[in-house]
Design a protein around this motif. Structure first.
Motif, PDB file in Angstrom:
ATOM      1  N   ASP A 139     -19.271 -62.488 -50.175  1.00  0.00           N
ATOM      2  CA  ASP A 139     -18.907 -61.281 -49.621  1.00  0.00           C
ATOM      3  C   ASP A 139     -19.314 -60.006 -49.694  1.00  0.00           C
ATOM      4  OD1 ASP A 139     -17.853 -61.253 -52.101  1.00  0.00           O
ATOM      5  OD2 ASP A 139     -15.711 -61.746 -51.765  1.00  0.00           O
ATOM      6  N   ARG A 140     -20.450 -60.155 -50.779  1.00  0.00           N
ATOM      7  CA  ARG A 140     -21.383 -58.909 -50.780  1.00  0.00           C
ATOM      8  C   ARG A 140     -22.344 -58.928 -49.774  1.00  0.00           C
ATOM      9  NH1 ARG A 140     -23.314 -60.129 -56.536  1.00  0.00           N
ATOM     10  NH2 ARG A 140     -22.830 -62.252 -55.762  1.00  0.00           N
ATOM     11  N   ALA A 141     -22.786 -59.989 -49.196  1.00  0.00           N
ATOM     12  CA  ALA A 141     -23.767 -59.766 -48.039  1.00  0.00           C
ATOM     13  C   ALA A 141     -23.384 -59.039 -46.927  1.00  0.00           C
ATOM     14  CB  ALA A 141     -23.885 -61.409 -47.719  1.00  0.00           C
ATOM     15  N   ARG A 142     -24.543 -58.459 -46.073  1.00  0.00           N
ATOM     16  CA  ARG A 142     -24.064 -57.683 -44.987  1.00  0.00           C
ATOM     17  C   ARG A 142     -24.807 -57.839 -43.810  1.00  0.00           C
ATOM     18  NH1 ARG A 142     -24.850 -50.907 -44.968  1.00  0.00           N
ATOM     19  NH2 ARG A 142     -24.682 -50.883 -42.535  1.00  0.00           N
ATOM     20  N   ILE A 143     -24.210 -58.094 -42.899  1.00  0.00           N
ATOM     21  CA  ILE A 143     -24.841 -57.947 -41.335  1.00  0.00           C
ATOM     22  C   ILE A 143     -24.519 -57.201 -40.711  1.00  0.00           C
ATOM     23  CG2 ILE A 143     -23.019 -59.796 -41.012  1.00  0.00           C
ATOM     24  CD1 ILE A 143     -26.549 -60.155 -39.520  1.00  0.00           C
ATOM     25  N   ASP A 144     -25.655 -56.638 -39.884  1.00  0.00           N
ATOM     26  CA  ASP A 144     -25.424 -55.724 -38.910  1.00  0.00           C
ATOM     27  C   ASP A 144     -26.002 -56.292 -37.570  1.00  0.00           C
ATOM     28  OD1 ASP A 144     -24.361 -53.003 -39.773  1.00  0.00           O
ATOM     29  OD2 ASP A 144     -25.794 -53.400 -41.349  1.00  0.00           O
ATOM     30  N   ALA A 145     -25.341 -56.704 -36.609  1.00  0.00           N
ATOM     31  CA  ALA A 145     -25.583 -57.274 -35.362  1.00  0.00           C
ATOM     32  C   ALA A 145     -25.379 -56.312 -34.252  1.00  0.00           C
ATOM     33  CB  ALA A 145     -25.002 -58.564 -35.211  1.00  0.00           C
ATOM     34  N   LYS A 146     -26.660 -56.225 -33.486  1.00  0.00           N
ATOM     35  CA  LYS A 146     -26.214 -55.420 -32.380  1.00  0.00           C
ATOM     36  C   LYS A 146     -27.338 -55.687 -31.044  1.00  0.00           C
ATOM     37  CE  LYS A 146     -28.533 -51.205 -31.816  1.00  0.00           C
ATOM     38  NZ  LYS A 146     -29.131 -50.062 -32.180  1.00  0.00           N
ATOM     39  N   PRO A 147     -26.192 -56.764 -30.288  1.00  0.00           N
ATOM     40  CA  PRO A 147     -27.045 -57.191 -29.157  1.00  0.00           C
ATOM     41  C   PRO A 147     -26.579 -56.137 -27.955  1.00  0.00           C
ATOM     42  CG  PRO A 147     -24.760 -58.287 -29.746  1.00  0.00           C
ATOM     43  CD  PRO A 147     -24.655 -57.079 -30.650  1.00  0.00           C
TER      44      PRO A 147
END
Lengths: 284, 431
Positions: free
Chosen positions: B349-357
């Motif tokens: 839960d410390r991982a981060r994802i930024d997705a921008k399709p």
């Protein structure tokens, strides 16, 4: 007088010289230690109590059926036996062959001999059935101190089991349960049971989603796995499964407790009268 | 010094057009500077560590640097690949093997190729990669000293794959080293080839590769282009790829990222002829403090083009991944089919994802779709496996591998698919 009196008693010689005491001892030989012993089991999900004091003893070689209406706690009991997270045991104990089950992880229980045949076997895309079965079998064998099987040995064993259960080994190549029909999923469960050779098999609503032909095939597979060293707990809502897998004992679970126990005829009685007398809402 | 274009004393003077290109690159970089998160395209990826004053340009190739065993996806019992090896960004002919090439094929170091293929290089170099708008391209152009040239004559069906191996290395006392290589690929009409890039580190030394790739695919050319980046977790890997597909050309790309402290793959493909097909898939598996950025632009400039993208990521610990995928359908690019999907699996839960399709559509007869999902491991599946006697860790690995398999299975070259699958498995069972 004396001789007439004596004649009324069984002749010790005619009885093979066996005093009545011996019968008790033989009875104990037939049912030595209980295999599964559930004592006063209370469990809840969050704040909601589901199981409210279950007592159940199952001996090796026996098949017990647990019947009950929806929401009675049947599936909760099966998940707790297999070690699923999310349940709090508030009281009581469960032992298998005298060893505490509740402190063991699911994989430890599998190695100890617990097998849960799932009501809804999980689909796992990307993992082939063969990979899954081999990992499971070798996981269990490793914990049991047995030699792990290589690919060839595994394939040979699996093919043999498939043949014994009247299955084709075609479904080994497919992803675990993905695209399987209801019948294929349940047969896959039976195949896993055959490979893992459990002490205690818990069959959770095995008949759900099966037509009558599939039900017979799956039941035949289960019956082929009955044996003196194995116990089975058949959890079902309906009696029809018990026409195929005939139990030694039937228990009625309602409101988190076993309300009544009896022989196989109890199932027929329930089929005729429903669960209404146990306060269950059948429409649910 | 910082990572900049000012020190270019290591450059061997080239022909006037190359000197002009380099100078232009340095001018552009002087104006643009390193990208910062204030720019939309770099919102989630911060190159600030590269502005620290310790970075130096890697010195030219020394034969004393022995990179150890060389990787190949080709099994020992197959015919070997044509292989170019680079150490710290410089071509090492002594480690490369290109014998037995068919007539007309060129595979060599870019600097060496200037002697025999100057016209071809001049006609292509810098024509796709935009030094005026992309700072890293400007930096690469300004400091252009090495790279690879692959030329496939029209109609050549290359049987053996081409492998480009880039190995970073460095000693304890060395400063962090940077290099700026260029890959130039010119595939003639109707040619076919498989190109595999390996990017890896020999040591734990911190390095920065700023790679620019230009791909020209002629009419009907078929290019399979697979890349694995498994550099050490201290290094930076910045790669900008620009490709142009002519009529009916097809490109199949795959990006497998497991390495690097910070990595970015920016891929721009222009479908510049009717009926062109671009497939771009990838998988990234990152953990610790790794930052992994995948930025794609599929530019449908002509009608009847097809593009599809499937990216899958696995993030553990405090890893941070960025996926920016843009599909652009230009006016007139009718009957375009553009699909894009990004799925990430968060193991922590410390991982981060930024997705921008992003879809940007300027034509009316098109079929486009995109999607992005983020999730964690399926608890039901995990319990099912464990209930069958599979250890928790093994069950997790099995499910992660199954998640990644879907995209690796799209690699149409079975040898590469097997090799990449085993690289992904290697990430799951480290040490």
């Amino acid at each position: 007088m004396m001789s007439a009196f004596c004649a009324a008693l069984p002749d010790p010689g005619a009885c093979g010289g066996t005093p009545p005491l011996k019968w008790t001892s033989r009875d104990q030989e037939r049912k030595p230690e209980p295999m599964l012993e559930i004592t006063n089991l209370h469990a809840s999900v969050g704040d909601r109590p589901i199981l409210k004091g279950i007592d159940l003893t199952v001996h090796a070689g026996q098949v017990h059926a647990i019947m009950g209406p929806n929401g009675s706690g049947k599936s909760t009991l099966s998940y707790i036996l297999a070690g699923r997270e999310g349940y709090t045991i508030t009281e009581g104990s469960v032992t298998l062959d005298g060893r505490d089950l509740l402190t063991q992880s699911p994989e430890e229980r599998a190695a100890a001999g617990v097998f849960l045949a799932f009501q809804y076997p999980v689909e796992i895309p990307g993992v082939s059935n063969a990979t899954f079965l081999k990992a499971a079998l070798n996981g269990v064998r490793r914990r049991r101190g047995e030699k792990e099987l290589d690919a060839m040995e595994f394939l040979k064993l699996t093919r043999t089991k498939c043949r014994q259960l009247g299955m084709t080994d075609e479904m080994l190549k497919r992803a675990v349960n993905v695209g399987f029909s209801g019948g294929e999923k349940k047969r896959n469960e039976v195949l896993q049971m055959a490979l893992l050779d459990p002490r205690l098999a818990v069959l959770d609503e095995t008949d759900s989603g099966l037509d009558i032909d599939a039900l017979r095939i799956v039941s035949d597979g289960v019956n082929a796995l009955r044996g003196p060293d194995r116990a089975m707990l058949v959890i079902t809502h309906y009696q029809r499964l018990l026409d195929h897998i005939v139990p030694d004992r039937v228990h009625v679970l309602a409101h988190g407790r076993i309300q009544r126990s009896g022989g196989k005829e109890l199932a027929l009685e329930l089929e005729a009268r429903g669960y209404a007398e146990f306060g269950a809402d059948e429409a649910a | 010094m910082t990572l900049n274009a000012e020190d270019h004393s290591h450059l061997t003077p080239g022909p006037p057009w190359l000197e002009a290109l380099r100078t232009e690159g340095r001018c552009h970089f002087a104006q643009l500077g390193l990208p910062t998160p204030r720019q939309e395209a770099w919102r989630f990826t911060n190159l600030a560590p590269l502005t620290q004053p310790r970075w130096q340009i890697a010195p030219p190739a020394s034969a004393a640097l022995n990179p150890g065993p060389l990787p190949s996806v080709v099994p020992a019992d197959h015919p070997p690949s044509y292989r170019l090896v680079f150490v710290n960004g410089y071509w090492r002919p002594d480690l490369s093997s290109t014998s037995g090439m068919p007539n007309g094929m060129v595979l060599t170091g870019l600097a060496a190729a200037l002697i025999d293929h100057a016209d071809l290089i001049e006609a292509h170099l810098g024509r796709l990669a935009r030094a005026d708008t992309q700072a890293l391209v400007a930096l690469n152009t300004g400091l252009l000293a090495s790279g690879a040239l692959l030329v496939l004559p029209p109609g050549l069906m290359l049987e053996r794959p081409v492998e480009v191996v880039m190995i970073g290395t460095g000693g304890e006392s060395d400063p962090p080293l940077a290099w700026h290589p260029r890959l130039l690929v010119v595939a003639g009409a109707g040619s076919r080839a498989t190109l595999i890039e390996h990017h890896l580190s020999q040591t734990h030394h911190q390095n920065c590769a700023n790679l620019v790739t230009e791909l020209f695919l002629g009419a009907g050319a078929q290019m399979r282009h697979y890349k694995t980046q498994r550099e050490n977790p201290a290094s930076f890997h910045l790669a900008t790829t620009s490709g142009r597909l002519d009529r009916d050309a097809s490109y199949e790309g795959f990006l497998l990222t497991t390495g690097g402290r910070l990595s970015r793959n920016e891929v721009r493909l222009v479908l510049d002829g009717p009926g062109a097909t671009a497939t771009l898939n990838g998988a990234y598996l990152v953990r610790g403090q790794q930052h992994c950025d995948t930025t794609t632009l599929i530019d449908h400039a002509t009608p009847g083009g097809t593009s599809s993208q499937l990216f899958k990521g696995v993030l553990d610990d405090e890893a941070w991944a960025v996926f920016q995928g843009r599909v652009l359908v230009r006016p007139g690019a009718q009957r375009t089919d553009g699909q894009q999907l990004h799925r990430a699996l968060l193991l922590s839960d410390r991982a981060r994802i930024d997705a921008k399709p992003e879809l940007e559509i300027h034509a009316d007869d098109v079929k486009c779709g995109h999607g992005a999902t983020v999730g964690d491991l399926d608890d039901d599946a995990l319990f099912y496996l464990r209930a069958r006697g599979i250890d928790r860790d093994a069950a997790r690995s099995l499910l992660i591998a199954a998640f990644i398999t879907e995209t690796i299975a799209r690699i149409t070259d079975p040898v590469v698919a097997a090799a990449f699958e085993s690289l992904a498995d290697g990430w799951l069972t480290p040490g």
